[in-house]
Design an enzyme around this catalytic site. Structure first.
Site, PDB file in Angstrom:
ATOM      1  CG  HIS A   1      -2.196  -0.884   0.846  1.00  0.00           C
ATOM      2  ND1 HIS A   1      -3.485  -0.526   1.159  1.00  0.00           N
ATOM      3  CD2 HIS A   1      -2.284  -2.078   0.227  1.00  0.00           C
ATOM      4  CE1 HIS A   1      -4.321  -1.479   0.747  1.00  0.00           C
ATOM      5  NE2 HIS A   1      -3.611  -2.429   0.189  1.00  0.00           N
TER       6      HIS A   1
ATOM      7  CE  LYS B   1     -10.819  -8.797 -12.439  1.00  0.00           C
ATOM      8  NZ  LYS B   1     -10.556  -8.135 -13.705  1.00  0.00           N
ATOM      9  CG  ASP B   2      -9.727  -9.211  -4.940  1.00  0.00           C
ATOM     10  OD1 ASP B   2      -9.240  -9.558  -6.031  1.00  0.00           O
ATOM     11  OD2 ASP B   2      -9.164  -8.408  -4.168  1.00  0.00           O
TER      12      ASP B   2
ATOM     13  CD  GLU C   1       1.092 -33.733   0.511  1.00  0.00           C
ATOM     14  OE1 GLU C   1       1.045 -34.874  -0.001  1.00  0.00           O
ATOM     15  OE2 GLU C   1       0.085 -33.113   0.858  1.00  0.00           O
TER      16      GLU C   1
END
Lengths: 411, 168
Positions: free
Chosen positions: A218, A246-247, A290
């Site tokens: 920011h 949108k997120d 993994e």
């Protein structure tokens, strides 16, 4: 409550105004998440930061609930996880969310990292933002590794053995370091106990570093697909409602895919050997980590020397820290880098190939393939990036974001 | 100011030490360090696996052929040169080449090599083979091929009697 761009907010609600005068959290939210000027041209790649944040919260929430039923003891850990799956109300759901959540957290973060690399988000003035991101990635790897040990299955045990033994490659003090990590002479109860403690701790450390990551973000605001700075209000939109929505859409779409795995393929990304209780006397024929560790595991095995392999594996992450300085191009976005654009995609292919190499036994053509892919990985960062930045001729940059966006609409 | 600062720094380091040392093996873990094994039931050519300090220990009753093979290797051929005789000498300097005692942990990344059970793959040198990353050990447990840097470790052991071996 609403306020014009830049002006301090005025709160009509007296309680909110009273609190905000003493602890300005509402001003903060207003400034950073509502009016915050955000480039107007984000594509869907810019969703993955928010998606990763949601996954982090989900992992912590499910993890805390799981911890209330889990027993970190070598004789009881495996059964306590089975009990969560079979007897605890909704335990199967919480565990499947947590187990697959780890994979999907990594998917989100890998896309997020790719986004940062493709659009040059790591370049000045966002170097520290990028470095904090790599720190988060490292913390995630440590957390995921320790979490995978907790069910105390065969892969848990042998994964823990192989990965902790990496430190025995350190000259002179290696074995002492490993005994210290283990709290004994092998991976055993003290190891399981401390891994549980750290697995519970590290996610909160991640939350802290994510906080710093957002603060750093920011300061100069987000990068964007064009990689040029906004030049004024015509280039930006307020974060809310444009990007909250949108997120939100991106998160929902991601959750749909996630839910398919949680409800219909909960063990697809896992390994069946981890449903066999840990046996310190028998190693499974084929140990694999993994999937999200496979490319790094392939680099480890590609180097035919123990210390060299370990250095290669850690080096593969170390180069990411140096990325802002290895890339000498002054253009951020690959959109305007006609040559590097392709090399960026080749790097993605290379990492995928490394992943397949890591998943397969170190025999036959997988050995030379993993060596070539490992060499290419380092070639990309250490040789190609610095040189290409000097010799590549970038395409002309648009004069502003608004300009480029509006032209595209017309043309 | 320098004195206060230095003292505070020393104090901080001194306080950190107990936290670091706290993670080292505890007294009860260290106390598990000796076991005794009766080797009488192990026939020639057979091997057993016992647990010591949470790790597997291989005890192999070697055949004359295996001993001969281990002795025949030139030291210059070995990545981690060590004579077979040195590996079968117990703490009392007694040499009994038919008994090979090894920590069954691959020196690469800690897997348990195959080769102790009949029917196991033993690798191209007839000793042990690690399935994880492909290291092959010979009939003396010495590394011959693959990424492991060292021979399989010989723990401290002593034959208390002809058939009783104490490990640790």
């Amino acid at each position: 409550m609403a306020s014009p761009h830049g002006a301090p907010p005025v709160f009509n609600n007296k309680v909110i105004a009273w609190i905000d005068h003493r602890l300005p959290i509402f001003s903060y939210i207003e400034k950073e998440y509502h009016t915050f000027p955000t480039p107007r041209n984000f594509n869907y790649f810019w969703n993955f930061g928010a998606i990763a944040t949601v996954m982090l919260v989900l992992m912590i929430a499910t993890g805390i609930v799981l911890a209330t039923n889990y027993t970190p003891h070598v004789l009881m850990a495996f059964d306590s996880v089975e009990r969560i799956d079979r007897d605890v109300p909704q335990g199967w759901l919480i565990r499947d969310l947590h187990m697959n959540g780890a994979s999907f957290f990594f998917i989100a973060v890998y896309v997020h990292i790719f986004r940062g690399m493709y659009y040059g988000s790591y370049k000045a003035p966002r170097e520290l933002l990028w470095i904090l991101g790599v720190v988060i990635f490292l913390l995630m790897m440590a957390t995921a590794f320790m979490g995978y040990v907790l069910p105390w299955g065969q892969m848990s045990f042998w994964g823990a053995t192989v990965i902790t033994n990496l430190f025995s490659a350190i000259p002179v003090v290696g074995q002492s370091v490993v005994d210290w990590l283990w709290g004994g002479f092998s991976v055993d109860n003290p190891t399981l106990n401390r891994f549980f403690a750290l697995h519970y701790l590290l996610p909160f450390v991640i939350v802290g570093v994510v906080g710093l990551h957002v603060v750093a973000l920011h300061v100069h605001g987000s990068n964007n697909p064009l990689g040029i700075d906004p030049k004024g209000p015509q280039d930006t939109v307020p974060f809310h409602p444009y990007y909250t929505m949108k997120d939100g859409f991106g998160v929902i779409a991601f959750m749909v895919v996630f839910a398919v795995f949680v409800f219909f393929l909960p063990d697809y990304m896992g390994h069946p050997d981890n449903y066999i209780p840990a046996n310190p006397l028998v190693t499974p024929a084929h140990i694999v980590p993994e999937w999200y560790f496979l490319p790094f595991y392939a680099i480890l095995r590609a180097v035919p020397d123990k210390l060299g392999g370990v250095l290669g594996m850690f080096g593969a992450i170390a180069v990411l820290f140096l990325l802002p300085w290895l890339d000498t191009s002054r253009v951020r976005s690959c959109t305007f880098r006609p040559i590097y654009k392709w090399f960026m995609l080749v790097l993605v292919a290379d990492v995928v190939i490394l992943g397949f190499c890591g998943a397969n036994p170190p025999e036959g053509f997988w050995v030379p393939l993993s060596r070539v892919a490992t060499l290419y990985y380092f070639f990309h960062f250490i040789i190609l990036l610095p040189i290409l930045g000097k010799i590549e001729r970038p395409l002309p940059l648009p004069s502003s974001i608004a300009d480029a966006v509006l032209k595209k609409k017309v043309g | 100011m320098v004195a206060t600062g230095s003292l505070a720094a020393i104090g901080a380091v001194a306080t950190a030490w107990p936290f670091i040392n706290n993670l080292n093996p505890a007294a009860d873990t260290l106390a598990l360090s000796t076991i005794e094994v009766n080797v009488a039931p192990i026939a020639v050519g057979q091997a057993v696996t016992v647990k010591w300090r949470g790790k597997p220990v291989f005890i192999r009753h070697r055949t004359p052929d295996e001993i001969a093979k281990a002795k025949a290797v030139k030291l210059s051929e070995l990545p981690d040169p060590e004579t077979d005789a040195a590996r079968v000498t117990d703490a009392n300097k007694k040499v009994r080449p038919e008994w090979l005692v090894l920590v069954g942990v691959c020196t690469h990344l800690g897997c348990v090599p195959l080769g102790n059970k009949s029917g196991d793959q033993r690798g191209e040198f007839g000793g042990w083979f690690c399935p994880c990353h492909g290291s092959a050990y010979d009939t003396s447990g010495r590394i011959r091929k693959g990424p492991a840097p060292k021979n399989l470790e010989v723990p401290q052991f002593v034959f208390a009697t002809d058939t009783l071996v104490r490990i640790g």
